[in-house]
Design an enzyme around this catalytic site. Structure first.
Site, PDB file in Angstrom:
ATOM      1  N   HIS A 101     -21.940 -30.244  -3.019  1.00  0.00           N
ATOM      2  CA  HIS A 101     -22.052 -29.106  -3.217  1.00  0.00           C
ATOM      3  C   HIS A 101     -22.367 -28.400  -2.026  1.00  0.00           C
ATOM      4  CE1 HIS A 101     -23.435 -25.755  -5.709  1.00  0.00           C
ATOM      5  NE2 HIS A 101     -24.414 -25.734  -5.038  1.00  0.00           N
ATOM      6  N   SER A 124     -21.722 -21.559  -4.155  1.00  0.00           N
ATOM      7  CA  SER A 124     -22.681 -21.648  -5.073  1.00  0.00           C
ATOM      8  C   SER A 124     -22.857 -20.494  -6.053  1.00  0.00           C
ATOM      9  CB  SER A 124     -24.024 -22.678  -4.372  1.00  0.00           C
ATOM     10  OG  SER A 124     -24.935 -22.828  -5.569  1.00  0.00           O
ATOM     11  N   ASP A 181     -19.446 -33.135  -6.852  1.00  0.00           N
ATOM     12  CA  ASP A 181     -20.479 -31.915  -6.962  1.00  0.00           C
ATOM     13  C   ASP A 181     -21.456 -32.299  -8.052  1.00  0.00           C
ATOM     14  OD1 ASP A 181     -21.949 -29.681  -7.323  1.00  0.00           O
ATOM     15  OD2 ASP A 181     -20.156 -28.543  -6.699  1.00  0.00           O
TER      16      ASP A 181
END
Length: 285
Positions: free
Chosen positions: A260, A102, A232
């Site tokens: 994610h 991320s 995601d």
């Protein structure tokens, strides 16, 4: 080694390592607002068992690292990028393989652009280009946007925070696989109870960018592996595809049904890919 707080350039950062310091070093960089606990211990042990010296750490304002008053971060996004190098300095490591998820993937890209001599290779998970440009990318899903815009949480109440973060983790998981609520709730509870001040983690939302101008992923000069899930909701798959297209020589590993982050169901696949990428003669060889 057990977790410990190191002080580098006057900054207190909590770190923990796994494996033999003589093995190739792998630095794990978590996303914004998340402590090192989200690099779960079992995942770290799998990497270490494959012959890597694995380091995870708490960002500022998470876990047991230095914490600032909520709403008043005493640092910038560029400082969070620099903290990755500070962690390496604390271990006496000149350069490492850097794995970011991320926002941690963006930090890893910026570190490779700003301090290429500290990065042996990159693994970028559930992330996007650290610097805008190169065409439009799809926005987050409607479910993700609705959750972020309508969520209510009392940051002074640990139970409220835990419930909120578990619900957020459910959204991030993407909805295509069973959600392991009990395991996630246990992890979130440990994270909240361990933090110096969990409300301070929101300071990451107030930061400016990484502090680099004119840089582009196309300038990254180290071997790069991009890993992205098809479910995601924050960065739809096209973000990973575009990143892999832009970084010279990058490879893309697509995780079917993954949301994610690094899900337990994908540990074996992700660990095998990281070990291959960081092995002599592998992607980073």
């Amino acid at each position: 080694m057990p977790e410990r707080v190191v002080v580098t350039d006057g900054v207190e950062l909590c770190v923990e390592s796994f494996g033999d310091p003589a093995d190739p070093p792998v630095l794990l960089v978590m996303g914004a607002g998340a402590s090192m606990l989200w690099w779960e211990e079992g995942f770290c042990e799998l990497l270490a068992g494959g012959g890597r010296f694995v380091i995870r750490y708490d960002h500022r304002d998470t876990g047991r690292s230095v914490t600032y008053e909520p709403g008043r971060p005493g640092y910038t996004g560029a400082d969070l990028v620099g903290d990755a190098a500070r962690v390496l300095d604390a271990h006496g490591i000149p350069a490492a393989h850097v794995v970011g998820v991320s926002a941690g993937g963006a930090f890893a890209q910026l570190l490779a652009l700003d301090a290429a001599d500290r990065v042996l290779s990159l693994v970028l998970i559930s992330t996007s280009r650290a610097v805008p440009g190169g065409g439009e990318l799809p926005p987050p899903t409607g479910e993700f946007t609705r959750f972020v815009s309508t969520a209510h949480v009392d940051w002074s109440d640990a139970d409220s925070v835990v419930d909120h973060l578990v619900a957020y983790a459910r959204v991030l998981a993407g909805g295509r696989r069973p959600f392991e609520e009990a395991a996630v709730r246990g992890l979130v509870r440990r994270d909240v109870e361990r933090a110096r001040d969990f409300a301070a983690a929101r300071n990451h939302d107030l930061l400016e960018g990484g502090g680099l101008s004119g840089a582009s992923p196309s300038s990254i000069a180290v071997p790069t592996l991009v890993i992205h899930g098809t479910a995601d909701p924050m960065f739809p798959l096209r973000h990973g595809e575009a990143l892999a297209e832009q970084v010279p020589g990058a490879r893309l590993l697509v995780l079917e049904g993954a949301g994610h982050g690094v899900e337990r169901a994908d540990w074996a696949t992700v660990v095998a890919a990281v070990l291959d990428h960081t092995a002599p003669g592998g992607g980073a060889g």
